[in-house]
Design a protein around this motif. Structure first.
Motif, PDB file in Angstrom:
ATOM      1  N   GLU A 102       0.833  -1.203   0.000  1.00 38.66           N
ATOM      2  CA  GLU A 102       0.000   0.000   0.000  1.00 38.66           C
ATOM      3  C   GLU A 102       0.866   1.251   0.000  1.00 38.66           C
ATOM      4  O   GLU A 102       2.004   1.229   0.477  1.00 38.66           O
ATOM      5  CB  GLU A 102      -0.912   0.013   1.232  1.00 38.66           C
ATOM      6  N   ALA A 103       0.304   2.336  -0.511  1.00 44.73           N
ATOM      7  CA  ALA A 103       0.994   3.627  -0.474  1.00 44.73           C
ATOM      8  C   ALA A 103       1.198   4.063   0.971  1.00 44.73           C
ATOM      9  O   ALA A 103       0.392   3.737   1.854  1.00 44.73           O
ATOM     10  CB  ALA A 103       0.177   4.676  -1.224  1.00 44.73           C
ATOM     11  N   VAL A 104       2.270   4.804   1.212  1.00 36.97           N
ATOM     12  CA  VAL A 104       2.561   5.288   2.561  1.00 36.97           C
ATOM     13  C   VAL A 104       2.832   6.789   2.520  1.00 36.97           C
ATOM     14  O   VAL A 104       3.295   7.326   1.513  1.00 36.97           O
ATOM     15  CB  VAL A 104       3.777   4.555   3.176  1.00 36.97           C
ATOM     16  N   GLU A 105       2.522   7.454   3.616  1.00 38.40           N
ATOM     17  CA  GLU A 105       2.830   8.870   3.732  1.00 38.40           C
ATOM     18  C   GLU A 105       4.342   9.036   3.946  1.00 38.40           C
ATOM     19  O   GLU A 105       4.962   8.258   4.672  1.00 38.40           O
ATOM     20  CB  GLU A 105       2.081   9.480   4.917  1.00 38.40           C
ATOM     21  N   ALA A 106       4.928  10.044   3.342  1.00 41.75           N
ATOM     22  CA  ALA A 106       6.372  10.259   3.486  1.00 41.75           C
ATOM     23  C   ALA A 106       6.723  11.675   3.060  1.00 41.75           C
ATOM     24  O   ALA A 106       6.231  12.173   2.045  1.00 41.75           O
ATOM     25  CB  ALA A 106       7.153   9.260   2.646  1.00 41.75           C
ATOM     26  N   GLU A 107       7.561  12.323   3.836  1.00 39.66           N
ATOM     27  CA  GLU A 107       8.106  13.620   3.431  1.00 39.66           C
ATOM     28  C   GLU A 107       9.439  13.358   2.738  1.00 39.66           C
ATOM     29  O   GLU A 107      10.350  12.779   3.325  1.00 39.66           O
ATOM     30  CB  GLU A 107       8.335  14.537   4.632  1.00 39.66           C
ATOM     31  N   VAL A 108       9.527  13.757   1.487  1.00 40.97           N
ATOM     32  CA  VAL A 108      10.748  13.543   0.708  1.00 40.97           C
ATOM     33  C   VAL A 108      11.331  14.899   0.332  1.00 40.97           C
ATOM     34  O   VAL A 108      10.747  15.649  -0.452  1.00 40.97           O
ATOM     35  CB  VAL A 108      10.462  12.718  -0.566  1.00 40.97           C
ATOM     36  N   ARG A 109      12.465  15.213   0.925  1.00 41.54           N
ATOM     37  CA  ARG A 109      13.159  16.458   0.589  1.00 41.54           C
ATOM     38  C   ARG A 109      14.257  16.229  -0.452  1.00 41.54           C
ATOM     39  O   ARG A 109      14.511  17.085  -1.285  1.00 41.54           O
ATOM     40  CB  ARG A 109      13.758  17.080   1.858  1.00 41.54           C
ATOM     41  N   HIS A 110      14.874  15.072  -0.394  1.00 41.90           N
ATOM     42  CA  HIS A 110      15.921  14.733  -1.359  1.00 41.90           C
ATOM     43  C   HIS A 110      15.665  13.324  -1.873  1.00 41.90           C
ATOM     44  O   HIS A 110      15.519  12.385  -1.078  1.00 41.90           O
ATOM     45  CB  HIS A 110      17.306  14.788  -0.713  1.00 41.90           C
ATOM     46  N   SER A 111      15.622  13.169  -3.190  1.00 45.82           N
ATOM     47  CA  SER A 111      15.373  11.871  -3.797  1.00 45.82           C
ATOM     48  C   SER A 111      16.479  11.541  -4.797  1.00 45.82           C
ATOM     49  O   SER A 111      17.217  12.419  -5.252  1.00 45.82           O
ATOM     50  CB  SER A 111      14.020  11.866  -4.513  1.00 45.82           C
ATOM     51  N   LEU A 112      16.552  10.273  -5.132  1.00 43.11           N
ATOM     52  CA  LEU A 112      17.524   9.790  -6.103  1.00 43.11           C
ATOM     53  C   LEU A 112      16.809   8.851  -7.055  1.00 43.11           C
ATOM     54  O   LEU A 112      16.119   7.929  -6.620  1.00 43.11           O
ATOM     55  CB  LEU A 112      18.664   9.053  -5.400  1.00 43.11           C
ATOM     56  N   SER A 113      16.958   9.098  -8.353  1.00 37.99           N
ATOM     57  CA  SER A 113      16.371   8.237  -9.374  1.00 37.99           C
ATOM     58  C   SER A 113      17.491   7.657 -10.227  1.00 37.99           C
ATOM     59  O   SER A 113      18.431   8.368 -10.596  1.00 37.99           O
ATOM     60  CB  SER A 113      15.398   9.033 -10.246  1.00 37.99           C
ATOM     61  N   LEU A 114      17.380   6.368 -10.564  1.00 37.84           N
ATOM     62  CA  LEU A 114      18.448   5.668 -11.271  1.00 37.84           C
ATOM     63  C   LEU A 114      17.930   5.070 -12.578  1.00 37.84           C
ATOM     64  O   LEU A 114      16.797   4.580 -12.645  1.00 37.84           O
ATOM     65  CB  LEU A 114      19.008   4.541 -10.400  1.00 37.84           C
ATOM     66  N   SER A 115      18.783   5.097 -13.595  1.00 37.42           N
ATOM     67  CA  SER A 115      18.480   4.443 -14.872  1.00 37.42           C
ATOM     68  C   SER A 115      19.738   3.793 -15.412  1.00 37.42           C
ATOM     69  O   SER A 115      20.839   4.339 -15.269  1.00 37.42           O
ATOM     70  CB  SER A 115      17.946   5.445 -15.904  1.00 37.42           C
ATOM     71  N   MET A 116      19.572   2.649 -16.051  1.00 35.62           N
ATOM     72  CA  MET A 116      20.678   1.965 -16.708  1.00 35.62           C
ATOM     73  C   MET A 116      20.231   1.518 -18.090  1.00 35.62           C
ATOM     74  O   MET A 116      19.063   1.191 -18.296  1.00 35.62           O
ATOM     75  CB  MET A 116      21.152   0.741 -15.913  1.00 35.62           C
ATOM     76  N   GLY A 117      21.165   1.494 -19.037  1.00 36.54           N
ATOM     77  CA  GLY A 117      20.833   1.078 -20.389  1.00 36.54           C
ATOM     78  C   GLY A 117      21.842   0.094 -20.942  1.00 36.54           C
ATOM     79  O   GLY A 117      23.014   0.095 -20.537  1.00 36.54           O
ATOM     80  N   PHE A 118      21.386  -0.754 -21.871  1.00 33.85           N
ATOM     81  CA  PHE A 118      22.299  -1.660 -22.554  1.00 33.85           C
ATOM     82  C   PHE A 118      23.474  -0.869 -23.124  1.00 33.85           C
ATOM     83  O   PHE A 118      23.319   0.270 -23.573  1.00 33.85           O
ATOM     84  CB  PHE A 118      21.586  -2.360 -23.717  1.00 33.85           C
ATOM     85  N   GLY A 119      24.627  -1.491 -23.145  1.00 34.76           N
ATOM     86  CA  GLY A 119      25.824  -0.814 -23.638  1.00 34.76           C
ATOM     87  C   GLY A 119      26.595  -0.142 -22.529  1.00 34.76           C
ATOM     88  O   GLY A 119      27.447   0.703 -22.793  1.00 34.76           O
ATOM     89  N   GLY A 120      26.293  -0.490 -21.279  1.00 36.44           N
ATOM     90  CA  GLY A 120      27.085   0.013 -20.166  1.00 36.44           C
ATOM     91  C   GLY A 120      26.811   1.445 -19.765  1.00 36.44           C
ATOM     92  O   GLY A 120      27.712   2.160 -19.346  1.00 36.44           O
ATOM     93  N   ILE A 121      25.544   1.887 -19.876  1.00 39.79           N
ATOM     94  CA  ILE A 121      25.184   3.266 -19.538  1.00 39.79           C
ATOM     95  C   ILE A 121      24.540   3.295 -18.154  1.00 39.79           C
ATOM     96  O   ILE A 121      23.579   2.568 -17.888  1.00 39.79           O
ATOM     97  CB  ILE A 121      24.215   3.854 -20.576  1.00 39.79           C
ATOM     98  N   ASN A 122      25.063   4.135 -17.272  1.00 39.96           N
ATOM     99  CA  ASN A 122      24.539   4.286 -15.912  1.00 39.96           C
ATOM    100  C   ASN A 122      24.284   5.769 -15.643  1.00 39.96           C
ATOM    101  O   ASN A 122      25.178   6.593 -15.841  1.00 39.96           O
ATOM    102  CB  ASN A 122      25.550   3.781 -14.877  1.00 39.96           C
ATOM    103  N   THR A 123      23.078   6.101 -15.208  1.00 48.64           N
ATOM    104  CA  THR A 123      22.772   7.490 -14.879  1.00 48.64           C
ATOM    105  C   THR A 123      22.125   7.573 -13.505  1.00 48.64           C
ATOM    106  O   THR A 123      21.476   6.630 -13.047  1.00 48.64           O
ATOM    107  CB  THR A 123      21.825   8.128 -15.915  1.00 48.64           C
ATOM    108  N   ALA A 124      22.310   8.706 -12.868  1.00 43.41           N
ATOM    109  CA  ALA A 124      21.711   8.965 -11.559  1.00 43.41           C
ATOM    110  C   ALA A 124      21.304  10.432 -11.504  1.00 43.41           C
ATOM    111  O   ALA A 124      22.025  11.304 -12.013  1.00 43.41           O
ATOM    112  CB  ALA A 124      22.692   8.644 -10.437  1.00 43.41           C
ATOM    113  N   LEU A 125      20.164  10.708 -10.885  1.00 41.78           N
ATOM    114  CA  LEU A 125      19.613  12.059 -10.835  1.00 41.78           C
ATOM    115  C   LEU A 125      19.087  12.345  -9.444  1.00 41.78           C
ATOM    116  O   LEU A 125      18.229  11.618  -8.942  1.00 41.78           O
ATOM    117  CB  LEU A 125      18.474  12.178 -11.865  1.00 41.78           C
TER     118      LEU A 125
END
Length: 408
Positions: free
Chosen positions: A378-401
């Motif tokens: 279930e969804a939960v209440e949360a205060e988020v001031r700083h978040s991190l999102s990650l993505s990776m792609g074929f060919g050795g690509i790594n990103t972070a935001l």
């Protein structure tokens, strides 16, 4: 170190199987909705039963007339509708068109449309519609969007496999940060797969098997021990990125600021993930944001349900000191949008920050690491001031935001 404190997100657009538009998408996320089923779009099934999440209906944009839309692919129609929402929210019609840029994340975006055209005209190729000469090029999306919205700054496509959507955000942020433009739209475009791409991804073991066709709602299970590969999901996301103060007198509060980002490569052609590449991306993004790992309240991981990928990502989070942060997997609800995934997940992060809630993770019944702080049923209440999102792609690509509230 470059100061990213004034790079903000002022408009969002999103189209997914669980909702078109921010309000419907947020409702779908927080309720844990799904639309997983055996896919039935023409050109997507052969003698197979691939499961995915398809957009049920599309509200067309008012920017083009019905006659023009007849020559626009499904990818293009979804792009226009998604960009319309972000553009309208950011009120860009009144902004200097020569100071607006566009980055379209993705490559080989209209494969199903091309396969349908090939099949339709195989016996009479000289009757092929002239617009095919444009539509087989990914730059057709740039032309389509810039014509419809009057963008005059710059526009280009950017391919990074499943990291394309997040790469587009990073490229747009770099363009604004450097002063190349004042506003830049990042569009994670819909990758419209045909049965050829589905067969290829299935044969390499990346996609969930066809055995899940009898219970499609259980097929997509990131970070669960019963995961069986990714499940495709049609999706598109758009973010308007601008420098704070670029429009004097604007009173609207941005969704957040992009506080840090990173792109790291593995030097690897193959699809296998790299713990070293992922940890380097995370650490550099945190460093650029000026954040210690313990400052991150929430992580939105790549989480495709890959057998090796999920294990590697959990190991990267542990290595980077992020075991305290809340975690959920957006792909468990939307499916894997491939080129669009990073942009759609950034929209999901920003909506969760705005609502003060974190969405559940579907089918996470037996986590591969139960000690982490998963948001499960279930969804939960949360205060988020700083978040991190990650993505990776074929060919050795790594990103972070890193995304942070504007007052932090």
């Amino acid at each position: 170190m470059r100061d990213f404190a004034d790079i903000t997100v002022t408009g969002l657009g999103v189209t997914t199987a669980v909702g078109q538009g921010k309000a419907a998408f947020a409702q779908g996320l927080f309720s844990g909705a799904h639309r997983f089923a055996v896919m039935d779009r023409p050109g997507r099934q052969l003698d197979t039963r691939f499961v995915g999440a398809q957009i049920p209906a599309l509200e067309s944009t008012s920017r083009l007339g019905a006659r023009e839309l007849r020559t626009v692919s499904f990818t293009g129609q979804v792009a226009l509708a998604t960009l319309e929402e972000a553009w309208t929210e950011a009120r860009l019609d009144d902004f200097d068109a020569e100071r607006i840029g566009l980055v379209v994340g993705g490559s080989n975006l209209q494969q199903r449309e091309l396969v349908l055209a090939h099949d339709r005209h195989r016996a009479k190729p000289r009757f092929l519609r002239p617009s095919y000469g444009l539509s087989f090029l990914d730059t057709d999306l740039c032309g389509l969007c810039t014509a419809a919205f009057g963008i005059r700054g710059f526009a280009h496509t950017l391919g990074g496999a499943s990291a394309s959507g997040q790469l587009a955000i990073i490229e747009a942020a770099e363009a604004v940060s450097s002063g190349r433009v004042d506003v830049c739209v990042a569009l994670g475009a819909l990758a419209d797969l045909s049965y050829w791409e589905l067969l290829g991804l299935h044969s390499m073991g990346a996609m969930a098997s066809e055995d899940c066709a009898d219970a499609p709602e259980l097929a997509c299970r990131p970070f669960d021990r019963r995961r069986d590969g990714f499940v495709y999901g049609e999706a598109c996301g758009a973010l308007v990125i601008e420098r704070r103060g670029a429009r004097p007198g604007r009173q609207d509060t941005p969704y957040a600021r992009l506080s840090g980002w990173s792109v790291q490569l593995d030097g690897n052609r193959n699809p296998n993930p790299s713990l070293d590449g992922e940890t380097r991306a995370i650490r550099q993004a945190l460093g650029r944001a000026g954040l210690a790992p313990e400052a991150i309240d929430y992580v939105n991981p790549h989480g495709t349900a890959s057998l090796v990928g999920d294990e590697t990502e959990v190991a990267a989070l542990r290595a980077c000191g992020l075991t305290h942060a809340a975690l959920n997997a957006t792909k468990s609800i939307t499916g894997h949008g491939l080129t669009a995934a990073g942009a759609v997940e950034a929209v999901a992060v920003l909506l969760q920050m705005q609502h003060g809630r974190l969405h559940p993770t579907r089918n996470l019944t037996d986590p591969i690491d139960a000690s982490l702080h998963w948001v499960r049923d279930e969804a939960v209440e949360a205060e988020v001031r700083h978040s991190l999102s990650l993505s990776m792609g074929f060919g050795g690509i790594n990103t972070a935001l890193c995304m942070s509230t504007c007052d932090s």
